[in-house]
Scaffold this active site. Structure first.
Site, PDB file in Angstrom:
ATOM      1  CE  LYS A   1      -2.855   2.843   3.022  1.00  0.00           C
ATOM      2  NZ  LYS A   1      -3.320   2.567   4.315  1.00  0.00           N
TER       3      LYS A   1
ATOM      4  CG  ASP B   1      -5.519   8.385   3.866  1.00  0.00           C
ATOM      5  OD1 ASP B   1      -6.566   8.923   3.596  1.00  0.00           O
ATOM      6  OD2 ASP B   1      -5.410   7.942   5.325  1.00  0.00           O
TER       7      ASP B   1
ATOM      8  CE  LYS C   1      -6.737   8.491   7.643  1.00  0.00           C
ATOM      9  NZ  LYS C   1      -7.041   7.564   8.796  1.00  0.00           N
TER      10      LYS C   1
ATOM     11  CG  ASP D   1      -1.698   5.213   5.582  1.00  0.00           C
ATOM     12  OD1 ASP D   1      -1.901   4.409   5.623  1.00  0.00           O
ATOM     13  OD2 ASP D   1      -3.002   5.688   4.258  1.00  0.00           O
TER      14      ASP D   1
ATOM     15  CG  ASP E   1      -9.844   7.646   6.601  1.00  0.00           C
ATOM     16  OD1 ASP E   1      -9.146   7.858   5.707  1.00  0.00           O
ATOM     17  OD2 ASP E   1      -9.898   7.439   8.646  1.00  0.00           O
TER      18      ASP E   1
ATOM     19  CD  GLU F   1      -6.893   5.177   2.554  1.00  0.00           C
ATOM     20  OE1 GLU F   1      -5.383   4.722   2.292  1.00  0.00           O
ATOM     21  OE2 GLU F   1      -8.015   5.264   3.213  1.00  0.00           O
TER      22      GLU F   1
ATOM     23  NE  ARG G   1     -10.606  -1.192   3.444  1.00  0.00           N
ATOM     24  CZ  ARG G   1     -11.505  -1.207   4.634  1.00  0.00           C
ATOM     25  NH1 ARG G   1     -11.872  -1.883   4.683  1.00  0.00           N
ATOM     26  NH2 ARG G   1     -10.283  -1.412   5.659  1.00  0.00           N
TER      27      ARG G   1
END
Length: 468
Positions: free
Chosen positions: A234, A239, A246, A257, A316, A318, A320
């Site tokens: 990933k 993010d 968030k 991230d 949020d 995202e 996956r």
């Protein structure tokens, strides 16, 4: 990082001499009497320093190795790196039976520091050389160097602030890092190519940013390799949570991230440095998940590579979505024997397992065990979690093939793994998913970990690939 090399025991003439101490075992009786007297009180843990003014060595450091297992040697190496950070050179008496790879990894990783402003302006010397007095094992030392270099690359990529770390920047850094190695090839898909080839998940997540997404494909293909492993990581370079935004405090460390992407490209470059006889392809789907008029919305239907669709109920969640594209592409196009994904995917991982342990998912007992064994050997912890198939119904959507997020508030890490499993096709029983958000970051120095990005997963992957 300091240079680590062997010298003959007869060449020892050190200002600073380091002596490893195993719990419950005596030191060599040829050490000076004052050192032996001090060692009698040493527990085999931590570092003790004996100043010896007007004598040589002028300082002796007793460094505990605990019971002498790999973790003890790794922690001892890191302890030496920190305790001698203001000394340019140290000599270590290496006893028979030492775990030289673990020790050298500890030295190299424990000395890691990430600063954009250059070295601290205090004029103090830095540790530049560690001399090992003992039976040489160049293979172990070479493995430690390659592993530490690969882990350092992953740490550097993850620590870099996101004002600089765009998807394009990340791809360029990987190209630079891969350039010295014959047998490594790289392909970078830009937004236009991603659109032409149908990578809808990556494009959706990156659509809210003016700095467009990328997909890095890095391949190590040695002659004679009989197995092909795909590593997927990933790569969300920042993010915000998108429209499902968030809170401010939850965004502060979102430069990390992309720790999974950093780990898989680091491990692939490490495989080339070690000359591992296995074909490895790393896929790093990269995007910034930002808020704008072009950001994807909760409720959007996303068409992934290969045509499968997701109803995105939470922008949020995202990571996956980009992983789904990469997994589908790997299965449909690359035909690997095994596939592993690493992702800073859920906060639920930390709730279940704490800061030091990653969640491991696999349908195959042997594959799960081999990966867990490699993690234990590397000093990185995993715990196998269930792929509870009776939860699959919670991913059902009225509009798409899948909901990206379950309406159930529980089992967040399990549900994310079940979602990804839907994109593994015929490789589901040869797939490992690792949810490693919590252990990708250290809040303080601890053994070979330094405050900040840990490069988690690189060491595990390299040991696992070597065991194949």
């Amino acid at each position: 990082m300091p240079t680590v090399r062997f010298i003959e025991p007869t060449e020892v003439d050190a200002e600073t001499l380091v002596v490893p101490v195993r719990a419950g075992e005596p030191l060599p009786d040829d050490l000076p009497a004052d050192v032996l007297a001090m060692a009698a009180e040493h527990s085999g843990k931590g570092v003790e320093v004996l100043p010896r003014p007007t004598q040589r060595p002028s300082r002796v450091m007793l460094v505990g190795i605990g019971d002498g297992d790999a973790s003890g040697w790794r922690a001892a190496g890191a302890g030496i790196a920190r305790s001698t950070a203001r000394t340019s050179s140290v000599t270590v008496r290496v006893p028979d039976g030492a775990d030289l790879r673990a020790f050298a990894e500890g030295v190299l990783l424990g000395s890691y520091r990430f600063r954009l402003a250059g070295p601290k302006p205090n004029g103090a010397p830095e540790l530049t050389e560690v001399l090992l007095a003992g039976a040489p094992d160049e293979a172990a030392l070479a493995a430690a160097r390659a592993t530490a270099d690969a882990t350092t690359l992953a740490r550097d990529l993850t620590n870099m602030p996101s004002d600089q770390k765009t998807p394009e920047w990340f791809a360029a850094r990987v190209e630079e890092a891969a350039a010295p190695y014959d047998g490594l090839t790289i392909s970078v898909r830009d937004p236009e190519r991603l659109a032409a080839e149908g990578f809808g998940g990556i494009l959706a997540v990156g659509g809210g940013s003016a700095r467009g997404p990328r997909l890095v494909e890095l391949s190590w293909a040695p002659a004679g390799a009989t197995q092909h492993v795909v590593l997927v990581g990933k790569g969300i370079t920042f993010d915000t949570g998108g429209i499902s935004i968030k809170p401010r405090d939850a965004m502060k460390l979102m430069r990390k991230d992309m720790g999974g992407a950093a780990a898989v490209v680091g491990a692939t470059i490490g495989a080339a440095a070690l000359g591992l006889p296995v074909r490895v392809t790393a896929l790093a789907p990269l995007a910034e998940n930002l808020v704008s008029g072009s950001a994807f919305r909760p409720g959007d239907i996303i068409r992934h590579y290969g045509g499968r669709t997701s109803e995105s109920n939470n922008s949020d969640a995202e990571g996956r979505l980009v992983l789904a594209d990469a997994l589908a592409y790997a299965v449909d196009t690359l035909a690997p024997d095994l596939i592993v994904d690493l992702a800073t995917l859920t906060g639920a991982n930390a709730v279940a397992l704490g800061k030091r342990t990653a969640a491991l998912y696999s349908d195959d007992d042997g594959l799960a065990k081999s990966f867990a064994d490699a993690a234990a050997d590397a000093g990185e912890q995993v715990w196998r979690m269930p792929l509870a198939t009776d939860y699959r119904e919670y991913l059902s959507s009225d509009l798409a093939d899948l909901n990206s997020v379950s309406p159930e508030a529980s089992a967040g890490s399990v549900m994310a793994a079940l979602y990804l499993a839907e994109f593994t096709g015929s490789l589901r029983d040869r797939w490992v998913h690792v949810d490693m958000s919590a252990p990708s970051w250290a809040d303080s120095d601890s053994a070979e970990l330094t405050k900040g990005a840990t490069g988690w997963g690189v060491r595990t992957l390299l040991r696992w690939l070597a065991a194949l």
